[in-house]
Scaffold this motif. Sequence first.
Motif, PDB file in Angstrom:
ATOM      1  N   ALA A  53       0.832  -1.206   0.000  1.00  0.00           N
ATOM      2  CA  ALA A  53       0.000   0.000   0.000  1.00  0.00           C
ATOM      3  C   ALA A  53       0.866   1.256   0.000  1.00  0.00           C
ATOM      4  O   ALA A  53       0.576   2.229  -0.704  1.00  0.00           O
ATOM      5  CB  ALA A  53      -0.931  -0.012   1.203  1.00  0.00           C
ATOM      6  N   GLY A  54       1.937   1.243   0.782  1.00  0.00           N
ATOM      7  CA  GLY A  54       2.835   2.387   0.818  1.00  0.00           C
ATOM      8  C   GLY A  54       3.516   2.626  -0.518  1.00  0.00           C
ATOM      9  O   GLY A  54       3.632   3.763  -0.979  1.00  0.00           O
ATOM     10  N   ALA A  55       3.964   1.542  -1.150  1.00  0.00           N
ATOM     11  CA  ALA A  55       4.609   1.668  -2.463  1.00  0.00           C
ATOM     12  C   ALA A  55       3.630   2.218  -3.490  1.00  0.00           C
ATOM     13  O   ALA A  55       3.967   3.120  -4.265  1.00  0.00           O
ATOM     14  CB  ALA A  55       5.150   0.314  -2.908  1.00  0.00           C
ATOM     15  N   GLY A  56       2.422   1.696  -3.480  1.00  0.00           N
ATOM     16  CA  GLY A  56       1.404   2.193  -4.412  1.00  0.00           C
ATOM     17  C   GLY A  56       1.069   3.649  -4.156  1.00  0.00           C
ATOM     18  O   GLY A  56       0.903   4.439  -5.094  1.00  0.00           O
ATOM     19  N   GLY A  57       0.973   4.016  -2.883  1.00  0.00           N
ATOM     20  CA  GLY A  57       0.681   5.402  -2.538  1.00  0.00           C
ATOM     21  C   GLY A  57       1.774   6.358  -2.991  1.00  0.00           C
ATOM     22  O   GLY A  57       1.482   7.466  -3.449  1.00  0.00           O
ATOM     23  N   LEU A  58       3.017   5.939  -2.867  1.00  0.00           N
ATOM     24  CA  LEU A  58       4.117   6.794  -3.323  1.00  0.00           C
ATOM     25  C   LEU A  58       4.055   7.010  -4.834  1.00  0.00           C
ATOM     26  O   LEU A  58       4.264   8.123  -5.327  1.00  0.00           O
ATOM     27  CB  LEU A  58       5.466   6.183  -2.940  1.00  0.00           C
ATOM     28  N   ILE A  59       3.770   5.949  -5.565  1.00  0.00           N
ATOM     29  CA  ILE A  59       3.715   6.063  -7.029  1.00  0.00           C
ATOM     30  C   ILE A  59       2.509   6.889  -7.461  1.00  0.00           C
ATOM     31  O   ILE A  59       2.617   7.773  -8.312  1.00  0.00           O
ATOM     32  CB  ILE A  59       3.724   4.670  -7.686  1.00  0.00           C
ATOM     33  N   ILE A  60       1.339   6.610  -6.890  1.00  0.00           N
ATOM     34  CA  ILE A  60       0.151   7.391  -7.242  1.00  0.00           C
ATOM     35  C   ILE A  60       0.327   8.846  -6.810  1.00  0.00           C
ATOM     36  O   ILE A  60      -0.206   9.761  -7.435  1.00  0.00           O
ATOM     37  CB  ILE A  60      -1.108   6.753  -6.633  1.00  0.00           C
ATOM     38  N   GLY A  61       1.117   9.069  -5.774  1.00  0.00           N
ATOM     39  CA  GLY A  61       1.411  10.417  -5.320  1.00  0.00           C
ATOM     40  C   GLY A  61       2.127  11.269  -6.352  1.00  0.00           C
ATOM     41  O   GLY A  61       2.152  12.490  -6.246  1.00  0.00           O
ATOM     42  N   LEU A  62       2.692  10.637  -7.370  1.00  0.00           N
ATOM     43  CA  LEU A  62       3.282  11.410  -8.469  1.00  0.00           C
ATOM     44  C   LEU A  62       2.213  12.210  -9.194  1.00  0.00           C
ATOM     45  O   LEU A  62       2.492  13.279  -9.751  1.00  0.00           O
ATOM     46  CB  LEU A  62       3.999  10.477  -9.451  1.00  0.00           C
ATOM     47  N   TRP A  63       0.974  11.696  -9.218  1.00  0.00           N
ATOM     48  CA  TRP A  63      -0.125  12.369  -9.909  1.00  0.00           C
ATOM     49  C   TRP A  63      -1.078  13.071  -8.949  1.00  0.00           C
ATOM     50  O   TRP A  63      -1.733  14.025  -9.311  1.00  0.00           O
ATOM     51  CB  TRP A  63      -0.906  11.373 -10.769  1.00  0.00           C
ATOM     52  N   TRP A  64      -1.215  12.552  -7.747  1.00  0.00           N
ATOM     53  CA  TRP A  64      -2.115  13.138  -6.753  1.00  0.00           C
ATOM     54  C   TRP A  64      -1.338  13.309  -5.457  1.00  0.00           C
ATOM     55  O   TRP A  64      -1.171  12.359  -4.678  1.00  0.00           O
ATOM     56  CB  TRP A  64      -3.348  12.249  -6.580  1.00  0.00           C
ATOM     57  N   GLY A  65      -0.864  14.508  -5.239  1.00  0.00           N
ATOM     58  CA  GLY A  65       0.031  14.821  -4.133  1.00  0.00           C
ATOM     59  C   GLY A  65      -0.439  14.409  -2.747  1.00  0.00           C
ATOM     60  O   GLY A  65       0.353  13.875  -1.967  1.00  0.00           O
ATOM     61  N   PRO A  66      -1.729  14.644  -2.386  1.00  0.00           N
ATOM     62  CA  PRO A  66      -2.149  14.277  -1.029  1.00  0.00           C
ATOM     63  C   PRO A  66      -1.962  12.787  -0.708  1.00  0.00           C
ATOM     64  O   PRO A  66      -1.629  12.439   0.421  1.00  0.00           O
ATOM     65  CB  PRO A  66      -3.636  14.674  -1.001  1.00  0.00           C
ATOM     66  N   LEU A  67      -2.149  11.927  -1.687  1.00  0.00           N
ATOM     67  CA  LEU A  67      -1.941  10.497  -1.432  1.00  0.00           C
ATOM     68  C   LEU A  67      -0.461  10.197  -1.231  1.00  0.00           C
ATOM     69  O   LEU A  67      -0.093   9.367  -0.391  1.00  0.00           O
ATOM     70  CB  LEU A  67      -2.514   9.642  -2.564  1.00  0.00           C
ATOM     71  N   GLY A  68       0.390  10.864  -1.977  1.00  0.00           N
ATOM     72  CA  GLY A  68       1.830  10.679  -1.785  1.00  0.00           C
ATOM     73  C   GLY A  68       2.284  11.113  -0.402  1.00  0.00           C
ATOM     74  O   GLY A  68       3.105  10.445   0.232  1.00  0.00           O
ATOM     75  N   ILE A  69       1.717  12.212   0.084  1.00  0.00           N
ATOM     76  CA  ILE A  69       2.052  12.688   1.428  1.00  0.00           C
ATOM     77  C   ILE A  69       1.559  11.695   2.475  1.00  0.00           C
ATOM     78  O   ILE A  69       2.279  11.354   3.420  1.00  0.00           O
ATOM     79  CB  ILE A  69       1.457  14.093   1.663  1.00  0.00           C
ATOM     80  N   ALA A  70       0.328  11.221   2.307  1.00  0.00           N
ATOM     81  CA  ALA A  70      -0.224  10.242   3.255  1.00  0.00           C
ATOM     82  C   ALA A  70       0.601   8.960   3.257  1.00  0.00           C
ATOM     83  O   ALA A  70       0.872   8.379   4.316  1.00  0.00           O
ATOM     84  CB  ALA A  70      -1.679   9.939   2.916  1.00  0.00           C
ATOM     85  N   ALA A  71       1.018   8.497   2.078  1.00  0.00           N
ATOM     86  CA  ALA A  71       1.828   7.285   1.984  1.00  0.00           C
ATOM     87  C   ALA A  71       3.184   7.490   2.660  1.00  0.00           C
ATOM     88  O   ALA A  71       3.664   6.606   3.376  1.00  0.00           O
ATOM     89  CB  ALA A  71       2.022   6.887   0.524  1.00  0.00           C
ATOM     90  N   ALA A  72       3.785   8.646   2.443  1.00  0.00           N
ATOM     91  CA  ALA A  72       5.081   8.921   3.068  1.00  0.00           C
ATOM     92  C   ALA A  72       4.954   8.966   4.585  1.00  0.00           C
ATOM     93  O   ALA A  72       5.806   8.422   5.302  1.00  0.00           O
ATOM     94  CB  ALA A  72       5.641  10.244   2.541  1.00  0.00           C
ATOM     95  N   LEU A  73       3.896   9.582   5.089  1.00  0.00           N
ATOM     96  CA  LEU A  73       3.683   9.613   6.543  1.00  0.00           C
ATOM     97  C   LEU A  73       3.428   8.207   7.090  1.00  0.00           C
ATOM     98  O   LEU A  73       3.957   7.838   8.141  1.00  0.00           O
ATOM     99  CB  LEU A  73       2.513  10.529   6.880  1.00  0.00           C
ATOM    100  N   GLY A  74       2.613   7.433   6.385  1.00  0.00           N
ATOM    101  CA  GLY A  74       2.346   6.063   6.828  1.00  0.00           C
ATOM    102  C   GLY A  74       3.601   5.209   6.848  1.00  0.00           C
ATOM    103  O   GLY A  74       3.830   4.452   7.797  1.00  0.00           O
ATOM    104  N   LEU A  75       4.419   5.333   5.827  1.00  0.00           N
ATOM    105  CA  LEU A  75       5.664   4.559   5.789  1.00  0.00           C
ATOM    106  C   LEU A  75       6.645   5.021   6.869  1.00  0.00           C
ATOM    107  O   LEU A  75       7.365   4.205   7.449  1.00  0.00           O
ATOM    108  CB  LEU A  75       6.314   4.657   4.411  1.00  0.00           C
TER     109      LEU A  75
END
Length: 90
Positions: A53-75
């Motif tokens: 989930a974290g890896a996917g969030g980081l990649i999707i965060g390239l297009w949608w910043g809030p998800l990338g931030i959430a993934a980075a915080l979760g990781l």
Amino acid sequence: MFIAYAIVATLMSAVLLASAGAKFTRPKRLVDQMSTVGLPFGMLPFLGMAQIAGAGGLIIGLWWGPLGIAAALGLTLYFIGAGRRTSACQ
């Protein structure tokens, strides 16, 4: 700055996916490490899914910043928890 994020996100995602694969295949080395720190084996699939989930969030965060931030915080929380678990067992 975006290029730096894209490079770090891609490399981190690759490492996370490799680590998650190990959580599902359970090589002997990983099983030995988990038993040393006292982690129940039933947690391995959960940890693997969290990494995916974290890896996917980081990649999707390239297009949608809030998800990338959430993934980075979760990781970050994931790895802080892992560090505290291993340092408490030493």
